[in-house]
Design a protein around this motif. Structure first.
Motif, PDB file in Angstrom:
ATOM      1  N   ILE A 125      73.374  17.269  39.622  1.00  0.00           N
ATOM      2  CA  ILE A 125      72.665  17.004  38.259  1.00  0.00           C
ATOM      3  C   ILE A 125      72.657  17.817  37.715  1.00  0.00           C
ATOM      4  N   SER A 126      73.211  19.331  38.026  1.00  0.00           N
ATOM      5  CA  SER A 126      72.418  19.638  36.836  1.00  0.00           C
ATOM      6  C   SER A 126      73.904  20.822  35.772  1.00  0.00           C
ATOM      7  N   GLN A 220      68.341  12.285  32.083  1.00  0.00           N
ATOM      8  CA  GLN A 220      69.132  12.266  31.941  1.00  0.00           C
ATOM      9  C   GLN A 220      70.369  11.161  32.775  1.00  0.00           C
ATOM     10  N   ASN A 221      70.955  10.478  32.191  1.00  0.00           N
ATOM     11  CA  ASN A 221      71.800   9.596  32.456  1.00  0.00           C
ATOM     12  C   ASN A 221      73.124  10.683  33.201  1.00  0.00           C
ATOM     13  N   LEU A 222      73.347  10.300  33.999  1.00  0.00           N
ATOM     14  CA  LEU A 222      75.129  11.388  34.653  1.00  0.00           C
ATOM     15  C   LEU A 222      76.388  10.183  34.192  1.00  0.00           C
ATOM     16  N   ASP A 223      77.416  11.418  34.586  1.00  0.00           N
ATOM     17  CA  ASP A 223      78.622  10.438  33.748  1.00  0.00           C
ATOM     18  C   ASP A 223      78.765   9.344  34.707  1.00  0.00           C
ATOM     19  N   PRO A 224      79.076   8.737  33.481  1.00  0.00           N
ATOM     20  CA  PRO A 224      79.137   7.230  34.771  1.00  0.00           C
ATOM     21  C   PRO A 224      80.880   6.877  35.506  1.00  0.00           C
ATOM     22  N   ALA A 225      81.426   7.567  34.609  1.00  0.00           N
ATOM     23  CA  ALA A 225      82.747   7.811  35.310  1.00  0.00           C
ATOM     24  C   ALA A 225      83.038   8.475  36.399  1.00  0.00           C
TER      25      ALA A 225
END
Length: 306
Positions: A125-126, A220-225
């Motif tokens: 998350i962070s 916030q959106n997290l890393d899709p990769a």
């Protein structure tokens, strides 16, 4: 002092347009919540009772100025909102699983923790990174969290949630697969376990926060990769957690807030018995505190029989 209830500070209030007096639930606005997010939450919060075609939009929302709210990217505003449906509906009565701060122990939890640490090496998350010095990893302040709680393995088996797992656990059954885990900052782990924050996989893995806190801003959106990896947390499990978070925080006055910070010498059992949902919570607490001892006894019995 007892913790605040989940309705404290709400500035969004939800009604049935046919009954504009009875509050169905609500929300405390946090950063990043859009009108589209609100609609997705309402689809969890309410359930139609007529033969409504759910594949099509069966409701829309208007505000107290009688203006229709579109399902768009505009930020949700404080106020009263009224659900206008094509038929009758009710507040979703789906069960909510009582959950407190959990730090599972034992050998099968250790294998789960190692797998999650090896994959993530940071708070998902962070983004805080685990530091390494002279080949030694410093895991202080990081914890491997189960998305679906280990204490409810019976529910896991009963609902066949193991079908969502494609990578078996090294030990302890499918519930201990790395796909049911996230590495989190310890304070964020508390928020996650209490359903005060969640990840919506159907909104580009957006972080949704349900109350202000000192760790997670939200939106916030997290890393899709990261989530495209074959060993990533299962989207279906994140969807389950998000659903539980919506029900816990938005339905009615919200589910009880459970105290977990018991000072040394406290009568923990007595306080749990006098608090909300004592039976379910006692079961959860006992599992967390006794599972490691039970596992050790079983290992000893197995060794002595061979």
């Amino acid at each position: 002092m007892p913790p605040p209830n989940r309705s404290a500070g709400r500035n969004v209030h939800i009604y049935d347009a046919n009954d504009p007096v009875t509050v169905l639930g609500g929300l405390l606005l946090t950063p990043g919540l859009s009108n589209a997010n609100f609609y997705s939450m309402l689809e969890i919060l309410i359930a139609p009772t007529d033969d409504i075609i759910q594949d099509e939009p069966y409701f829309f929302v208007r505000n107290e100025s009688d203006t229709r709210i579109d399902r768009d990217a505009n930020m949700l505003q404080p106020g009263k909102y009224f659900i206008v449906a094509t038929g009758r509906f009710q507040v979703n009565n789906e069960p909510w699983l009582v959950r407190t701060i959990s730090r599972a122990t034992g050998t099968r939890a250790a294998a789960f923790t190692e797998a999650v640490r090896s994959r993530d090496r940071r708070c998902v998350i962070s983004g805080a990174i685990v530091h390494t010095f002279d080949g030694v990893d410093f895991w202080d302040g990081f914890e491997a969290a189960h998305i679906f709680p280990l204490a409810y393995e019976g529910d896991w088996i009963g609902h066949n949630y193991g079908r969502w797992i494609t990578i078996p656990a090294a030990k302890g059954g499918s519930i201990n697969s790395v796909q049911n885990g996230l590495l989190l900052d310890s304070a964020i782990h508390q928020l996650f376990d209490a359903y005060y924050m969640s990840i919506n996989p159907d909104d580009n893995y957006k972080v949704v926060v349900f109350r202000p806190n000192s760790r997670v801003v939200g939106g916030q959106n997290l890393d899709p990769a990261y989530f495209a990896r074959p060993d990533a947390p299962a989207a279906s499990l994140l969807r389950w957690h998000f659903r539980q978070a919506v029900l816990a925080n938005m339905r009615g006055a919200g589910e009880p807030v459970l105290e977990h910070d018991f000072p040394p010498g406290s009568d923990i059992v007595g306080q749990i018995r006098l608090g909300p949902k004592p039976a379910a919570r006692m079961e959860f607490e006992l599992f967390g505190r006794l599972s490691a001892q039970m596992e050790l006894l079983q290992a000893r019995e197995h060794a002595s029989s061979h």
